[in-house]
Design an enzyme around this catalytic site. Sequence first.
Site, PDB file in Angstrom:
ATOM      1  N   VAL A 199       0.838  -1.192   0.000  1.00  0.00           N
ATOM      2  CA  VAL A 199       0.000   0.000   0.000  1.00  0.00           C
ATOM      3  C   VAL A 199       0.881   1.253   0.000  1.00  0.00           C
ATOM      4  O   VAL A 199       1.899   1.289   0.679  1.00  0.00           O
ATOM      5  CB  VAL A 199      -0.897  -0.007   1.251  1.00  0.00           C
ATOM      6  CG1 VAL A 199      -1.677   1.290   1.354  1.00  0.00           C
ATOM      7  CG2 VAL A 199      -1.840  -1.188   1.229  1.00  0.00           C
ATOM      8  N   PRO A 200       0.515   2.261  -0.787  1.00  0.00           N
ATOM      9  CA  PRO A 200       1.275   3.524  -0.791  1.00  0.00           C
ATOM     10  C   PRO A 200       1.035   4.317   0.489  1.00  0.00           C
ATOM     11  O   PRO A 200       0.371   5.346   0.458  1.00  0.00           O
ATOM     12  CB  PRO A 200       0.739   4.253  -2.020  1.00  0.00           C
ATOM     13  CG  PRO A 200      -0.653   3.744  -2.182  1.00  0.00           C
ATOM     14  CD  PRO A 200      -0.607   2.313  -1.724  1.00  0.00           C
ATOM     15  N   CYS A 201       1.585   3.851   1.580  1.00  0.00           N
ATOM     16  CA  CYS A 201       1.305   4.485   2.883  1.00  0.00           C
ATOM     17  C   CYS A 201       1.876   5.890   2.958  1.00  0.00           C
ATOM     18  O   CYS A 201       1.591   6.615   3.892  1.00  0.00           O
ATOM     19  CB  CYS A 201       1.850   3.613   4.014  1.00  0.00           C
ATOM     20  SG  CYS A 201       3.223   2.586   3.558  1.00  0.00           S
ATOM     21  N   HIS A 202       2.683   6.287   1.965  1.00  0.00           N
ATOM     22  CA  HIS A 202       3.232   7.643   1.998  1.00  0.00           C
ATOM     23  C   HIS A 202       2.165   8.682   1.675  1.00  0.00           C
ATOM     24  O   HIS A 202       2.371   9.867   1.888  1.00  0.00           O
ATOM     25  CB  HIS A 202       4.400   7.751   1.015  1.00  0.00           C
ATOM     26  CG  HIS A 202       4.040   7.430  -0.391  1.00  0.00           C
ATOM     27  ND1 HIS A 202       4.133   6.148  -0.914  1.00  0.00           N
ATOM     28  CD2 HIS A 202       3.578   8.205  -1.387  1.00  0.00           C
ATOM     29  CE1 HIS A 202       3.744   6.184  -2.178  1.00  0.00           C
ATOM     30  NE2 HIS A 202       3.405   7.405  -2.496  1.00  0.00           N
ATOM     31  N   ARG A 203       1.018   8.236   1.164  1.00  0.00           N
ATOM     32  CA  ARG A 203      -0.076   9.169   0.882  1.00  0.00           C
ATOM     33  C   ARG A 203      -0.967   9.360   2.099  1.00  0.00           C
ATOM     34  O   ARG A 203      -1.987  10.034   2.022  1.00  0.00           O
ATOM     35  CB  ARG A 203      -0.918   8.660  -0.290  1.00  0.00           C
ATOM     36  CG  ARG A 203      -0.161   8.706  -1.612  1.00  0.00           C
ATOM     37  CD  ARG A 203      -1.075   8.281  -2.753  1.00  0.00           C
ATOM     38  NE  ARG A 203      -0.277   8.090  -3.975  1.00  0.00           N
ATOM     39  CZ  ARG A 203      -0.632   7.270  -4.954  1.00  0.00           C
ATOM     40  NH1 ARG A 203      -1.747   6.576  -4.863  1.00  0.00           N
ATOM     41  NH2 ARG A 203       0.109   7.149  -6.014  1.00  0.00           N
TER      42      ARG A 203
END
Length: 98
Positions: free
Chosen positions: A49-53
């Site tokens: 998952v793109p957890c940086h977003r």
Amino acid sequence: MNTFEKVYKVVLKIPRGKVLTYGNVGIVVGVSPRVVGYAMHANKNGKIVPCHRVVFRDGSLTEGYAFGGKDVQRKLLVNEGISFIGDKVDLESHLLRG
DNA sequence: CCGTTGACCAGGC
DNA sequence: GGCCTGGCCAACG
């Protein structure tokens, strides 16, 4: 459907150039913000998952980020066209509101 | 099954 | 405006 998967699904739906807060994801998924953070921690691989977003309500980032730290996370966000105000994300322009 | 632990958030000082 | 406290709820031991 596990609680983690529900959180992941919502985070994956965040479009490029936009961000969500932990609490906002929690509301959409139907869990407490703590659980969202927990799910992100479980995703510390960063490949799922793109957890940086996902950022704080304040727009600030996290010290214990999976990819290396808030500096790396900030770089990833800037790479997607997200602007910063000091050390915080410009939520006024990039917060995904539904 | 109970107590502790969080990548949180809002309120008070 | 920074720091502490309470509430929140799933996962872990």
